[in-house]
Design a protein around this motif. Structure first.
Motif, PDB file in Angstrom:
ATOM      1  N   PRO A   1      48.716  44.994  41.692  1.00 30.21           N
ATOM      2  CA  PRO A   1      49.013  43.608  42.091  1.00 30.21           C
ATOM      3  C   PRO A   1      48.425  43.239  43.454  1.00 30.21           C
ATOM      4  O   PRO A   1      47.976  42.097  43.644  1.00 30.21           O
ATOM      5  CB  PRO A   1      50.549  43.578  42.124  1.00 30.21           C
ATOM      6  N   THR A   2      48.408  44.177  44.387  1.00 32.81           N
ATOM      7  CA  THR A   2      47.832  43.903  45.708  1.00 32.81           C
ATOM      8  C   THR A   2      46.317  43.911  45.657  1.00 32.81           C
ATOM      9  O   THR A   2      45.654  43.026  46.219  1.00 32.81           O
ATOM     10  CB  THR A   2      48.328  44.933  46.731  1.00 32.81           C
ATOM     11  N   LEU A   3      45.736  44.890  44.978  1.00 31.49           N
ATOM     12  CA  LEU A   3      44.284  45.012  44.958  1.00 31.49           C
ATOM     13  C   LEU A   3      43.624  43.861  44.198  1.00 31.49           C
ATOM     14  O   LEU A   3      42.498  43.477  44.518  1.00 31.49           O
ATOM     15  CB  LEU A   3      43.877  46.359  44.358  1.00 31.49           C
ATOM     16  N   LEU A   4      44.318  43.292  43.230  1.00 29.44           N
ATOM     17  CA  LEU A   4      43.765  42.150  42.500  1.00 29.44           C
ATOM     18  C   LEU A   4      43.618  40.911  43.380  1.00 29.44           C
ATOM     19  O   LEU A   4      42.890  39.980  43.029  1.00 29.44           O
ATOM     20  CB  LEU A   4      44.625  41.825  41.281  1.00 29.44           C
ATOM     21  N   LEU A   5      44.265  40.914  44.544  1.00 28.82           N
ATOM     22  CA  LEU A   5      44.091  39.815  45.491  1.00 28.82           C
ATOM     23  C   LEU A   5      42.661  39.753  46.025  1.00 28.82           C
ATOM     24  O   LEU A   5      42.230  38.731  46.552  1.00 28.82           O
ATOM     25  CB  LEU A   5      45.060  39.961  46.662  1.00 28.82           C
ATOM     26  N   LEU A   6      41.910  40.855  45.856  1.00 26.29           N
ATOM     27  CA  LEU A   6      40.555  40.914  46.394  1.00 26.29           C
ATOM     28  C   LEU A   6      39.544  40.173  45.529  1.00 26.29           C
ATOM     29  O   LEU A   6      38.392  40.019  45.929  1.00 26.29           O
ATOM     30  CB  LEU A   6      40.129  42.372  46.576  1.00 26.29           C
ATOM     31  N   GLY A   7      39.951  39.725  44.345  1.00 24.90           N
ATOM     32  CA  GLY A   7      39.039  38.941  43.520  1.00 24.90           C
ATOM     33  C   GLY A   7      39.219  39.186  42.039  1.00 24.90           C
ATOM     34  O   GLY A   7      39.748  40.223  41.622  1.00 24.90           O
ATOM     35  N   GLY A   8      38.719  38.221  41.263  1.00 22.49           N
ATOM     36  CA  GLY A   8      38.955  38.246  39.824  1.00 22.49           C
ATOM     37  C   GLY A   8      38.235  39.329  39.065  1.00 22.49           C
ATOM     38  O   GLY A   8      38.615  39.649  37.932  1.00 22.49           O
ATOM     39  N   THR A   9      37.169  39.912  39.631  1.00 23.62           N
ATOM     40  CA  THR A   9      36.454  40.970  38.921  1.00 23.62           C
ATOM     41  C   THR A   9      36.949  42.363  39.302  1.00 23.62           C
ATOM     42  O   THR A   9      36.397  43.358  38.836  1.00 23.62           O
ATOM     43  CB  THR A   9      34.941  40.888  39.200  1.00 23.62           C
TER      44      THR A   9
END
Length: 292
Positions: free
Chosen positions: A144-152
């Motif tokens: 959930p946190t790492l997905l904040l870095l972008g959609g890909t």
């Protein structure tokens, strides 16, 4: 305790920290030049006085330092990382990731490696993101946190070196293609053809190249390199002409010459009637041992 600490606030590190702050996480940041942290402080981030202090402030520590060696130097060999997960976003080799993973685990921590195939402005956007590799349980926990870095953003697998292998493999293609295009522009311009005319002539081939790249992978997986279309002999002949034409105008482009030598090697190995995908097994061959 904050949720995440970010080490390194260059252009990319600032983009990473900003995306996590915008995602509602409590963030601690550290940078060797402290003034670079001021804008993030104004947005609510805590600023640590040292890399070790930043690592102690959060269970998740994201490093956006120059490389893996810079991460180890910033933290120091005496650091303890019990209860910490180090997420390293430095560009490096698969061996760098493997070595840093061992270094972190020796100090009680866990490790995930990520590679960024984007510009700073892409971080946090649908088209940007990071490819991670390392234990799946770590990825699942931090997703959930790492997905904040972008959609890909995605997880490439448990092998911690895979993200680096994928990244460098992509860069071999992308950066060589960029260099080849600049060389093509110089070639055309030397013959009086404008860069815009060459661009318009070249762009339609991009879709053809995509088709051929997909076919190359299919052929590599099957081990079938036969063809009744363009062969390595044809590619070699074209690069011979391009090299000759370059020499005629005093242009010694390394990309053209390199491609000519590569196809020549395949011809000399008896692969001239095959698809260019036959370069794959040829490149994997180990050089013959030299006689004493």
């Amino acid at each position: 305790m904050s949720d995440v600490s970010v080490l390194g606030l260059g252009l990319m590190g600032t983009a990473v920290a900003s995306a996590i702050v915008e995602g509602g996480r409590e963030v601690t940041v550290w940078n060797r030049t402290a003034t670079k942290a001021e804008k993030l402080r104004e947005r609510g981030a805590d600023v640590a006085e040292s890399a070790v202090a930043a690592a102690q402030a959060s269970p998740v520590v994201i490093s956006v330092l120059t490389d893996s060696a810079a991460l180890r130097t910033a933290l120091g060999d005496d650091v303890r990382l019990d209860g910490r997960t180090i997420v390293n976003l430095a560009t490096g080799t698969p061996n760098h990731a493997i070595e840093t993973d061992a270094w972190v685990r020796e100090r009680g921590g866990r490790y995930l490696h990520g590679t960024i195939a984007a510009y700073p402005k892409d971080i946090g956007q649908p088209g940007g993101g990071v490819v991670f590799s390392g234990p799946t349980e770590i990825w699942n926990e931090l997703e959930p946190t790492l997905l904040l870095l972008g959609g890909t953003t995605n997880h490439a697998g448990d092998n911690v070196g895979d993200a680096c292998a994928l990244d460098l493999g992509m860069l071999i293609f992308y950066m060589a293609a960029e260099g080849a295009f600049q060389e093509a522009l110089a070639f055309a311009s030397a013959y009086g053809v404008s860069p815009r005319r060459l661009l318009n002539h070249t762009l339609p081939t991009v879709a053809i190249l995509e088709r051929e790249l997909r076919d190359s992978v299919d052929r590599v997986e099957k081990g079938d390199y036969s063809t009744d279309e363009a062969t390595i002999d044809t590619f070699f002949a074209c690069m011979e002409l391009a090299t000759t034409s370059s020499y005629d105008i005093g242009l010694r482009g390394p990309m053209t010459e390199g491609a000519r030598k590569l196809y020549q090697r395949a011809v000399e190995a008896g692969r001239g009637a095959d698809l260019p995908a036959a370069l794959f097994p040829l490149l994997l061959e180990k050089p013959a041992p030299q006689a004493d």
